[in-house]
Motif scaffolding. Structure first.
Motif, PDB file in Angstrom:
ATOM      1  N   ARG A  21      49.533  79.401  70.831  1.00  0.00           N
ATOM      2  CA  ARG A  21      49.461  78.029  70.347  1.00  0.00           C
ATOM      3  C   ARG A  21      48.201  77.350  70.867  1.00  0.00           C
ATOM      4  NH1 ARG A  21      55.131  78.187  71.385  1.00  0.00           N
ATOM      5  NH2 ARG A  21      54.655  77.645  73.542  1.00  0.00           N
ATOM      6  N   SER A  22      47.705  76.398  70.083  1.00  0.00           N
ATOM      7  CA  SER A  22      46.574  75.588  70.513  1.00  0.00           C
ATOM      8  C   SER A  22      47.077  74.481  71.428  1.00  0.00           C
ATOM      9  CB  SER A  22      45.873  74.980  69.291  1.00  0.00           C
ATOM     10  OG  SER A  22      46.754  74.099  68.612  1.00  0.00           O
ATOM     11  N   LEU A  23      46.123  73.734  72.014  1.00  0.00           N
ATOM     12  CA  LEU A  23      46.495  72.607  72.854  1.00  0.00           C
ATOM     13  C   LEU A  23      47.286  71.577  72.059  1.00  0.00           C
ATOM     14  CD1 LEU A  23      46.344  71.007  75.487  1.00  0.00           C
ATOM     15  CD2 LEU A  23      44.132  70.109  74.718  1.00  0.00           C
ATOM     16  N   ALA A  24      46.851  71.324  70.811  1.00  0.00           N
ATOM     17  CA  ALA A  24      47.578  70.366  69.978  1.00  0.00           C
ATOM     18  C   ALA A  24      48.981  70.866  69.662  1.00  0.00           C
ATOM     19  CB  ALA A  24      46.801  70.103  68.685  1.00  0.00           C
ATOM     20  N   GLY A  25      49.108  72.186  69.431  1.00  0.00           N
ATOM     21  CA  GLY A  25      50.424  72.744  69.160  1.00  0.00           C
ATOM     22  C   GLY A  25      51.354  72.624  70.350  1.00  0.00           C
ATOM     23  N   ASP A  26      50.837  72.911  71.539  1.00  0.00           N
ATOM     24  CA  ASP A  26      51.648  72.760  72.750  1.00  0.00           C
ATOM     25  C   ASP A  26      52.022  71.297  72.970  1.00  0.00           C
ATOM     26  OD1 ASP A  26      51.760  75.416  73.416  1.00  0.00           O
ATOM     27  OD2 ASP A  26      49.960  75.362  74.662  1.00  0.00           O
ATOM     28  N   ALA A  27      51.071  70.393  72.718  1.00  0.00           N
ATOM     29  CA  ALA A  27      51.344  68.968  72.909  1.00  0.00           C
ATOM     30  C   ALA A  27      52.427  68.487  71.945  1.00  0.00           C
ATOM     31  CB  ALA A  27      50.062  68.158  72.715  1.00  0.00           C
ATOM     32  N   TRP A  28      52.341  68.913  70.689  1.00  0.00           N
ATOM     33  CA  TRP A  28      53.340  68.506  69.702  1.00  0.00           C
ATOM     34  C   TRP A  28      54.715  69.070  70.055  1.00  0.00           C
ATOM     35  CZ3 TRP A  28      55.195  65.178  66.763  1.00  0.00           C
ATOM     36  CH2 TRP A  28      56.096  65.468  65.733  1.00  0.00           C
ATOM     37  N   ARG A  29      54.766  70.284  70.587  1.00  0.00           N
ATOM     38  CA  ARG A  29      56.044  70.859  71.013  1.00  0.00           C
ATOM     39  C   ARG A  29      56.656  70.017  72.135  1.00  0.00           C
ATOM     40  NH1 ARG A  29      55.841  75.860  74.847  1.00  0.00           N
ATOM     41  NH2 ARG A  29      55.075  74.080  76.065  1.00  0.00           N
ATOM     42  N   ASP A  30      55.819  69.595  73.098  1.00  0.00           N
ATOM     43  CA  ASP A  30      56.324  68.776  74.197  1.00  0.00           C
ATOM     44  C   ASP A  30      56.759  67.393  73.718  1.00  0.00           C
ATOM     45  OD1 ASP A  30      55.802  70.878  75.876  1.00  0.00           O
ATOM     46  OD2 ASP A  30      53.915  70.062  76.634  1.00  0.00           O
ATOM     47  N   LEU A  31      55.999  66.834  72.771  1.00  0.00           N
ATOM     48  CA  LEU A  31      56.343  65.508  72.269  1.00  0.00           C
ATOM     49  C   LEU A  31      57.671  65.533  71.516  1.00  0.00           C
ATOM     50  CD1 LEU A  31      52.881  64.200  71.009  1.00  0.00           C
ATOM     51  CD2 LEU A  31      54.189  63.360  72.959  1.00  0.00           C
ATOM     52  N   ARG A  33      60.193  67.203  72.123  1.00  0.00           N
ATOM     53  CA  ARG A  33      61.302  67.303  73.065  1.00  0.00           C
ATOM     54  C   ARG A  33      61.418  66.092  73.981  1.00  0.00           C
ATOM     55  NH1 ARG A  33      60.273  73.574  75.104  1.00  0.00           N
ATOM     56  NH2 ARG A  33      60.594  74.576  73.070  1.00  0.00           N
ATOM     57  N   ASN A  34      60.535  65.135  73.822  1.00  0.00           N
ATOM     58  CA  ASN A  34      60.497  63.977  74.699  1.00  0.00           C
ATOM     59  C   ASN A  34      61.153  62.778  74.016  1.00  0.00           C
ATOM     60  OD1 ASN A  34      59.927  61.944  76.496  1.00  0.00           O
ATOM     61  ND2 ASN A  34      57.737  62.331  76.609  1.00  0.00           N
ATOM     62  N   PRO A  35      62.328  62.349  74.466  1.00  0.00           N
ATOM     63  CA  PRO A  35      62.988  61.201  73.812  1.00  0.00           C
ATOM     64  C   PRO A  35      62.183  59.904  73.942  1.00  0.00           C
ATOM     65  CG  PRO A  35      64.122  61.812  75.851  1.00  0.00           C
ATOM     66  CD  PRO A  35      63.122  62.884  75.579  1.00  0.00           C
ATOM     67  N   ILE A  36      61.403  59.776  75.023  1.00  0.00           N
ATOM     68  CA  ILE A  36      60.581  58.577  75.192  1.00  0.00           C
ATOM     69  C   ILE A  36      59.581  58.449  74.048  1.00  0.00           C
ATOM     70  CG2 ILE A  36      58.921  57.409  76.688  1.00  0.00           C
ATOM     71  CD1 ILE A  36      61.739  57.449  77.789  1.00  0.00           C
ATOM     72  N   PHE A  37      59.025  59.579  73.611  1.00  0.00           N
ATOM     73  CA  PHE A  37      58.071  59.561  72.511  1.00  0.00           C
ATOM     74  C   PHE A  37      58.717  59.040  71.237  1.00  0.00           C
ATOM     75  CE2 PHE A  37      56.619  61.958  68.731  1.00  0.00           C
ATOM     76  CZ  PHE A  37      55.348  61.419  68.607  1.00  0.00           C
ATOM     77  N   TRP A  38      59.919  59.515  70.926  1.00  0.00           N
ATOM     78  CA  TRP A  38      60.575  59.110  69.681  1.00  0.00           C
ATOM     79  C   TRP A  38      61.011  57.649  69.733  1.00  0.00           C
ATOM     80  CZ3 TRP A  38      59.581  61.874  65.716  1.00  0.00           C
ATOM     81  CH2 TRP A  38      59.399  63.264  65.832  1.00  0.00           C
TER      82      TRP A  38
END
Length: 303
Positions: A21-31, A33-38
């Motif tokens: 995965r790219s950095l953006a792909g890893d970041a989107w995966r983490d986002l 899973r983050n309820p604060i983001f949503w």
């Protein structure tokens, strides 16, 4: 052996074809899973829709004020009742999102433009250019934003809503670009040492093309995060200036103006103060939380 190999691949084995995965792909995966983001994204989208299409949230006219309804309770499509002038508190809070978000967004945009130009020049050319621009950043950074904004806006005598909005945007931008400029300067210094920049130079790319076509796209992620957080701070600063009578003024509808009016008549009713304050606090918190979530997702040190 296959089990051991799959374990060594780690989470990358979840991707189709085991592609990294790219950095953006890893970041989107983490986002994801983050309820604060949503939660923060939902609040940001809600207040943006409120600013763009206030008619979707209330059918009442915020300027339809009747003294006979002064401090009246909920009713007639006004879930929080009416203020000391007989205006719908909820309708004014909904329509107040437009001015506050407009000031915050345009201030952040102008701040980003100034920061990109200064940070790019300082980080790319270095030497005396970097020294001069870095000292300029230090000087502006040492100026208290609200105090300087009050002094500068005091010089604006016009009560025209458009002029005052543009004045607040301009003042906040020229006083608030320093942090973003420092961030992009650091990103440019790091990016210009990469192999793709050396390859571009070997192929004959000039300084302008190298900066804007190769370095800038790879240096924007950190500054976007900073500007997202700064947007919330600019909204709070506009409300503070309007509360003090220095920023926006009536007939413009602003959370800061309504908070000031609600404070004056707080003994008669607390809702004219509490409702716009809640709208303001949730909006500022949403942008700061969103910026923090994106920053954490893109920070490789947290992986």
């Amino acid at each position: 052996m296959q089990t051991v190999a799959a374990a060594e691949l780690g989470e990358g084995a979840d991707d189709p074809g085991n592609r990294p995965r790219s950095l953006a792909g890893d970041a989107w995966r983490d986002l994801r899973r983050n309820p604060i983001f949503w939660i923060s994204l939902f609040l940001v989208l809600a207040v943006t829709a409120m600013a763009a299409f206030p008619g979707l949230f209330t059918s009442n006219n915020p300027q339809d004020c009747t003294l006979s309804r002064q401090h009246a309770g909920p009713g007639g499509g006004a879930p929080f009742g009416y203020d000391f002038q007989g205006c719908d508190i909820y309708a004014r809070s909904v329509f107040g999102a437009r001015a506050s978000l407009l000031v915050g967004a345009l201030s952040a945009l102008l701040t980003g433009i100034i920061a990109v130009v200064v940070g790019m020049l300082a980080g790319y050319f270095g030497r005396w250019i970097d020294s001069v621009l870095s000292r300029l950043i230090d000087v502006v950074l040492g100026i208290p934003l609200l105090l300087a904004a009050i002094v500068m806006l005091k010089r604006i005598s016009s009560d025209s809503p458009n002029i005052r909005i543009m004045a607040v945007i301009f003042v906040l931008a020229i006083l608030g670009w320093t942090t973003a400029a420092r961030v992009i300067r650091s990103s440019v210094i790091s990016a210009k040492q990469q192999d793709y920049v050396a390859a571009a130079r070997m192929l004959g790319a000039g300084n302008g093309r190298t900066m804007w076509r190769h370095i800038l796209p790879n240096s924007l992620a950190p500054v976007i995060v900073v500007l997202t957080i700064a947007l919330g701070s600019f909204i709070a600063a506009e409300a503070t200036l309007s509360f003090l009578g220095i920023g926006l003024k009536a007939p413009t509808i602003s959370w800061g103006i309504d908070i000031d009016a609600g404070r004056t008549h707080m003994r008669e009713s607390a809702l004219p103060l509490v409702v716009p304050s809640t709208f303001l606090a949730l909006t500022v918190l949403a942008f700061i939380m969103l910026g923090d979530a994106i920053r954490d997702a893109f920070d490789p040190k947290l992986r």
